[in-house]
Each structure stands twice: as C-alpha cells, then as structure tokens.
Design an enzyme around this catalytic site. Sequence first.
Site, PDB file in Angstrom:
ATOM      1  N   CYS A   1      -3.738   6.332   0.586  1.00  0.00           N
ATOM      2  CA  CYS A   1      -3.789   5.329  -0.360  1.00  0.00           C
ATOM      3  C   CYS A   1      -3.387   5.634  -1.743  1.00  0.00           C
ATOM      4  O   CYS A   1      -3.786   4.735  -2.569  1.00  0.00           O
ATOM      5  CB  CYS A   1      -4.906   4.336  -0.144  1.00  0.00           C
ATOM      6  SG  CYS A   1      -5.348   3.500   1.475  1.00  0.00           S
TER       7      CYS A   1
ATOM      8  N   ALA B   1      -8.935   0.548   5.812  1.00  0.00           N
ATOM      9  CA  ALA B   1      -7.620   0.451   5.060  1.00  0.00           C
ATOM     10  C   ALA B   1      -7.165  -0.878   5.238  1.00  0.00           C
ATOM     11  O   ALA B   1      -7.151  -1.191   6.454  1.00  0.00           O
ATOM     12  CB  ALA B   1      -6.716   1.678   5.122  1.00  0.00           C
TER      13      ALA B   1
ATOM     14  N   GLY C   1       0.810  -1.230  -0.026  1.00  0.00           N
ATOM     15  CA  GLY C   1      -0.014  -0.181   0.035  1.00  0.00           C
ATOM     16  C   GLY C   1       0.856   1.237   0.122  1.00  0.00           C
ATOM     17  O   GLY C   1       2.102   1.109  -0.214  1.00  0.00           O
ATOM     18  N   GLN C   2       0.171   2.496   0.277  1.00  0.00           N
ATOM     19  CA  GLN C   2       0.863   3.622   0.305  1.00  0.00           C
ATOM     20  C   GLN C   2       0.720   4.483   1.649  1.00  0.00           C
ATOM     21  O   GLN C   2       0.859   3.916   2.577  1.00  0.00           O
ATOM     22  CB  GLN C   2       0.264   4.365  -1.101  1.00  0.00           C
ATOM     23  CG  GLN C   2       0.312   3.544  -2.201  1.00  0.00           C
ATOM     24  CD  GLN C   2      -0.186   4.478  -3.588  1.00  0.00           C
ATOM     25  OE1 GLN C   2       0.149   5.515  -3.794  1.00  0.00           O
ATOM     26  NE2 GLN C   2      -1.182   3.971  -4.459  1.00  0.00           N
TER      27      GLN C   2
END
Length: 216
Positions: free
Chosen positions: A179, A148, A75-76
């Site tokens: 994200c 998330a 993920g970010q």
Amino acid sequence: MSKNFVEWKIENKPIPYEKALSFMEKRVDDIRKGIKPEMIWILEHPDLYTAGTSAQQKDLLEPSKFPVFKTGRGGQYTYHGPGQRIIYVMLNLSERNPDIRWFVSQLEKWIIETLKEFGIQGLCHPERIGIWVKRPDKGMGYEDKIAALGIRIRKWVSFHGIALNINPNLENFSAIVPCGINNPFYGVTSFVDLGYKLDVNIIDQTLRKKFLNFFN
C-alpha cells in the site's frame, strides 16, 4: 431484486484472479440493472500481487516473484494468496447511501467489529488506509496492518473490497511496499501472527453476522 436481499457466496477452493474480476464485472452490471441481487463473495486467490490505480512501479521490489495484475480498484500494491480471506463487496449504494466516505467508513467498522469478536482491537487512520493493530511487543509506536481495503464504484455499485489476513505467508509482502507505506514502524500481520488460530469458517460466519450491523 429485493432491496433487503444480499447473496452470500463462500468459496472452498482458490479462485484465479482473472476469473474473479470477470465475474465481478458482470455482476456489477446485473446489480445496476436489477437483474441480480447484491452480493458478498468470500474467497482466496492463488499467490499474486495486484496494482491499484495509485500503484508506483518502484514499490514492486521483486517483479518476477508472483504474477502482477493491474486493477481498477483504489490503492497501491498488495499481496493476495492462501491464508487470506478476500471479501468482495458488491452493493448498490444508490439504494443505500450514495456517499463513498460513508461506504468506506462502514467497511472499516465492519472489520473492526469482526476483529473485536475475537479479542483483536483494530484501528483505522485517515492517512493510512486499512485496519491496523498496535504492536507493543515490537516497541512503542509500532502498528501492523491486518486488513487492506481497495474499492471501486461504478454507477454507484461497489466492487473489489477487503483482504483480511488469517494465516498468509507474511514473507510474501516483502516483495512489495504494501500500500505504498515504507516505514519501519508499520508492517503486516495476521490472526495467526497475533496468536489467534481459528477455524476460518468461524471467521466467515462472524463476518456475515456483523455485516448486518452496518449494511442492514
């Protein structure tokens, strides 16, 4: 360790991110070696941002707002803080199903079924990781993320997991592109933002009950 036993640990005080990460690293190794059982760990963190393996620096809009931690999860950028339930999932997939897509799908279904218990309809999308809810009150096509997902697998043992928004300060998401999704139609929400003011202990109990439907 018994293949049927999963230890549940629920914290009442915020846990520093570094401490949680160190604990998970050790627990994952112990699970793999059969020294300790699988574990679900539910907690909160102090205010911070984490950067997953796909995080881009341009998505950190206010670098000095809170501490930023680089992490090995997928993920970010995302935010963690008070009012958000972090659900760390440490399971031995080699004894369950060594299939990452299956695992992610089960996590999504678990959260969707938990939300459904409280009257919230959660959605998942292949192109947008996480659990979303439609926001017709904002307009046609608007959806907000309520949970998330960011996981890591080491020798088929999972760690990291899910961040479920109960009542965090949603303004804290504005210092990042959550994200990596920079689209005015997609935002962030929480139980309270949707009008559901619930005892967090009830949510924890529901998570535990619904877990067995997907990871028995």
